[in-house]
Write a protein that holds these residues in place. Structure first.
Motif, PDB file in Angstrom:
ATOM      1  N   PRO A 112       0.803  -1.229   0.000  1.00 47.12           N
ATOM      2  CA  PRO A 112       0.000   0.000   0.000  1.00 47.12           C
ATOM      3  C   PRO A 112       0.835   1.277   0.000  1.00 47.12           C
ATOM      4  CG  PRO A 112      -0.886  -1.560   1.579  1.00 47.12           C
ATOM      5  CD  PRO A 112       0.429  -2.114   1.111  1.00 47.12           C
ATOM      6  N   GLY A 113       2.050   1.230   0.538  1.00 45.83           N
ATOM      7  CA  GLY A 113       2.898   2.415   0.592  1.00 45.83           C
ATOM      8  C   GLY A 113       3.668   2.700  -0.688  1.00 45.83           C
ATOM      9  N   ARG A 114       3.607   1.798  -1.649  1.00 43.67           N
ATOM     10  CA  ARG A 114       4.353   1.990  -2.899  1.00 43.67           C
ATOM     11  C   ARG A 114       3.461   2.359  -4.066  1.00 43.67           C
ATOM     12  NH1 ARG A 114       8.925  -2.809  -2.217  1.00 43.67           N
ATOM     13  NH2 ARG A 114       9.492  -2.136  -0.109  1.00 43.67           N
ATOM     14  N   ILE A 115       2.165   2.208  -3.885  1.00 45.55           N
ATOM     15  CA  ILE A 115       1.204   2.616  -4.914  1.00 45.55           C
ATOM     16  C   ILE A 115       0.396   3.786  -4.345  1.00 45.55           C
ATOM     17  CG2 ILE A 115       1.112   0.469  -6.223  1.00 45.55           C
ATOM     18  CD1 ILE A 115      -1.573   0.863  -3.828  1.00 45.55           C
ATOM     19  N   ASP A 116      -0.313   4.475  -5.230  1.00 43.04           N
ATOM     20  CA  ASP A 116      -1.013   5.689  -4.789  1.00 43.04           C
ATOM     21  C   ASP A 116      -2.188   5.422  -3.861  1.00 43.04           C
ATOM     22  OD1 ASP A 116       0.767   7.252  -6.218  1.00 43.04           O
ATOM     23  OD2 ASP A 116      -0.574   7.495  -7.947  1.00 43.04           O
ATOM     24  N   GLU A 117      -2.990   4.395  -4.156  1.00 41.27           N
ATOM     25  CA  GLU A 117      -4.187   4.136  -3.357  1.00 41.27           C
ATOM     26  C   GLU A 117      -4.468   2.642  -3.289  1.00 41.27           C
ATOM     27  OE1 GLU A 117      -7.655   6.321  -4.763  1.00 41.27           O
ATOM     28  OE2 GLU A 117      -6.300   7.759  -5.720  1.00 41.27           O
ATOM     29  N   ALA A 118      -4.806   2.165  -2.104  1.00 39.46           N
ATOM     30  CA  ALA A 118      -5.286   0.801  -1.901  1.00 39.46           C
ATOM     31  C   ALA A 118      -6.596   0.914  -1.126  1.00 39.46           C
ATOM     32  CB  ALA A 118      -4.263  -0.026  -1.136  1.00 39.46           C
ATOM     33  N   TRP A 119      -7.606   0.200  -1.587  1.00 44.03           N
ATOM     34  CA  TRP A 119      -8.943   0.296  -0.994  1.00 44.03           C
ATOM     35  C   TRP A 119      -9.492  -1.080  -0.671  1.00 44.03           C
ATOM     36  CZ3 TRP A 119     -11.295   5.086  -0.378  1.00 44.03           C
ATOM     37  CH2 TRP A 119     -10.678   6.160  -1.041  1.00 44.03           C
ATOM     38  N   SER A 131       9.720  -0.843   5.692  1.00 47.74           N
ATOM     39  CA  SER A 131       9.804  -1.025   4.240  1.00 47.74           C
ATOM     40  C   SER A 131       9.677  -2.479   3.802  1.00 47.74           C
ATOM     41  CB  SER A 131      11.139  -0.470   3.732  1.00 47.74           C
ATOM     42  OG  SER A 131      12.212  -1.177   4.336  1.00 47.74           O
ATOM     43  N   PHE A 132       9.664  -3.425   4.752  1.00 49.35           N
ATOM     44  CA  PHE A 132       9.650  -4.829   4.356  1.00 49.35           C
ATOM     45  C   PHE A 132       8.244  -5.408   4.250  1.00 49.35           C
ATOM     46  CE2 PHE A 132      10.014  -9.430   5.157  1.00 49.35           C
ATOM     47  CZ  PHE A 132      10.793  -9.762   4.067  1.00 49.35           C
ATOM     48  N   TYR A 133       7.400  -5.167   5.236  1.00 50.35           N
ATOM     49  CA  TYR A 133       6.079  -5.776   5.265  1.00 50.35           C
ATOM     50  C   TYR A 133       5.077  -4.924   4.495  1.00 50.35           C
ATOM     51  CZ  TYR A 133       8.252  -8.471   8.950  1.00 50.35           C
ATOM     52  OH  TYR A 133       9.106  -9.266   9.662  1.00 50.35           O
ATOM     53  N   PRO A 144      -0.754  -3.522  18.425  1.00 47.52           N
ATOM     54  CA  PRO A 144       0.336  -2.950  17.633  1.00 47.52           C
ATOM     55  C   PRO A 144       0.807  -3.917  16.546  1.00 47.52           C
ATOM     56  CG  PRO A 144       1.162  -3.660  19.764  1.00 47.52           C
ATOM     57  CD  PRO A 144      -0.330  -3.855  19.789  1.00 47.52           C
ATOM     58  N   PHE A 145       1.409  -3.316  15.488  1.00 48.23           N
ATOM     59  CA  PHE A 145       1.809  -4.043  14.303  1.00 48.23           C
ATOM     60  C   PHE A 145       3.322  -4.164  14.206  1.00 48.23           C
ATOM     61  CE2 PHE A 145      -1.944  -1.425  13.124  1.00 48.23           C
ATOM     62  CZ  PHE A 145      -2.886  -2.443  13.051  1.00 48.23           C
ATOM     63  N   LYS A 146       3.777  -5.311  13.758  1.00 53.98           N
ATOM     64  CA  LYS A 146       5.186  -5.499  13.465  1.00 53.98           C
ATOM     65  C   LYS A 146       5.551  -4.623  12.256  1.00 53.98           C
ATOM     66  CE  LYS A 146       8.542  -9.164  12.794  1.00 53.98           C
ATOM     67  NZ  LYS A 146       8.748 -10.609  12.824  1.00 53.98           N
ATOM     68  N   GLY A 147       6.773  -4.117  12.236  1.00 58.77           N
ATOM     69  CA  GLY A 147       7.234  -3.329  11.092  1.00 58.77           C
ATOM     70  C   GLY A 147       7.875  -2.025  11.476  1.00 58.77           C
ATOM     71  N   ALA A 148       7.394  -1.426  12.560  1.00 55.90           N
ATOM     72  CA  ALA A 148       7.963  -0.151  13.026  1.00 55.90           C
ATOM     73  C   ALA A 148       9.361  -0.400  13.579  1.00 55.90           C
ATOM     74  CB  ALA A 148       7.057   0.444  14.106  1.00 55.90           C
ATOM     75  N   PRO A 149      10.191   0.641  13.674  1.00 51.44           N
ATOM     76  CA  PRO A 149      11.522   0.461  14.260  1.00 51.44           C
ATOM     77  C   PRO A 149      11.439  -0.226  15.615  1.00 51.44           C
ATOM     78  CG  PRO A 149      11.325   2.660  13.321  1.00 51.44           C
ATOM     79  CD  PRO A 149       9.946   2.023  13.258  1.00 51.44           C
ATOM     80  N   GLY A 150      12.311  -1.219  15.820  1.00 53.56           N
ATOM     81  CA  GLY A 150      12.347  -1.950  17.078  1.00 53.56           C
ATOM     82  C   GLY A 150      11.429  -3.144  17.169  1.00 53.56           C
TER      83      GLY A 150
END
Length: 154
Positions: A112-119, A131-133, A144-150
């Motif tokens: 979703p972060g690499r394309i303009d819109e996901a619905w 940047s991985f998930y 909380p979600f895995k992916g953030a720093p730490g």
């Protein structure tokens, strides 16, 4: 709708049919529209949404990027070309997934972060940190979600 906690999702991940219409838009062009998507649910992750290739209308070219999932196996990546844009590694797929994950063979999951819109239906998806998930966050999903720093060691 009662929110789903990603901490109630299983490990190893479970696959289930999607319950909502998926639309992916980039550069003003609908590049995927599906009511036949699959959801992959894994502890600490927002759902991964996988679209059948027959519901993708954009040009996708293979990328040299390859990753490995301990459950699903070898992931191949795809570069999107739409509206004059090139988005490297906009999506990934499992061409020959490990046993138990055959239902998503060849299906495409877009970041979703690499394309303009996901619905999902009429709700615009929020981006999972990092940047991985490439999980899809909506109002009915709680972290909380895995992916953030730490959080990569979770």
């Amino acid at each position: 709708m009662t929110p789903e906690s990603v901490w109630d999702y299983p490990r190893p991940p479970r696959i289930e049919p999607g319950r909502r219409r998926v639309r992916i838009v980039h550069a003003g062009i609908v590049i995927a529209d599906s009511t036949a998507a699959m959801r992959v649910l894994e502890t600490s992750h927002p759902p991964g949404i996988y679209v059948p290739p027959s519901d993708v209308t954009a040009t996708l070219e293979p990328s040299p990027t390859v990753t490995w999932c301990e459950f699903k196996g070898r992931a191949a990546y795809w570069t999107l070309r739409a509206g004059g844009d090139e988005v490297v590694d906009a999506a990934w797929s499992y061409p020959d997934p490990a046993g138990g994950y055959e239902a998503i063979a060849g299906y495409l999951s877009f970041y979703p972060g690499r394309i303009d819109e996901a619905w999902l239906d009429d709700e615009r998806v929020r981006v999972q940190e990092g940047s991985f998930y490439g999980g899809w966050i909506t109002d009915d999903i709680e972290g909380p979600f895995k992916g953030a720093p730490g959080t990569l060691g979770w």
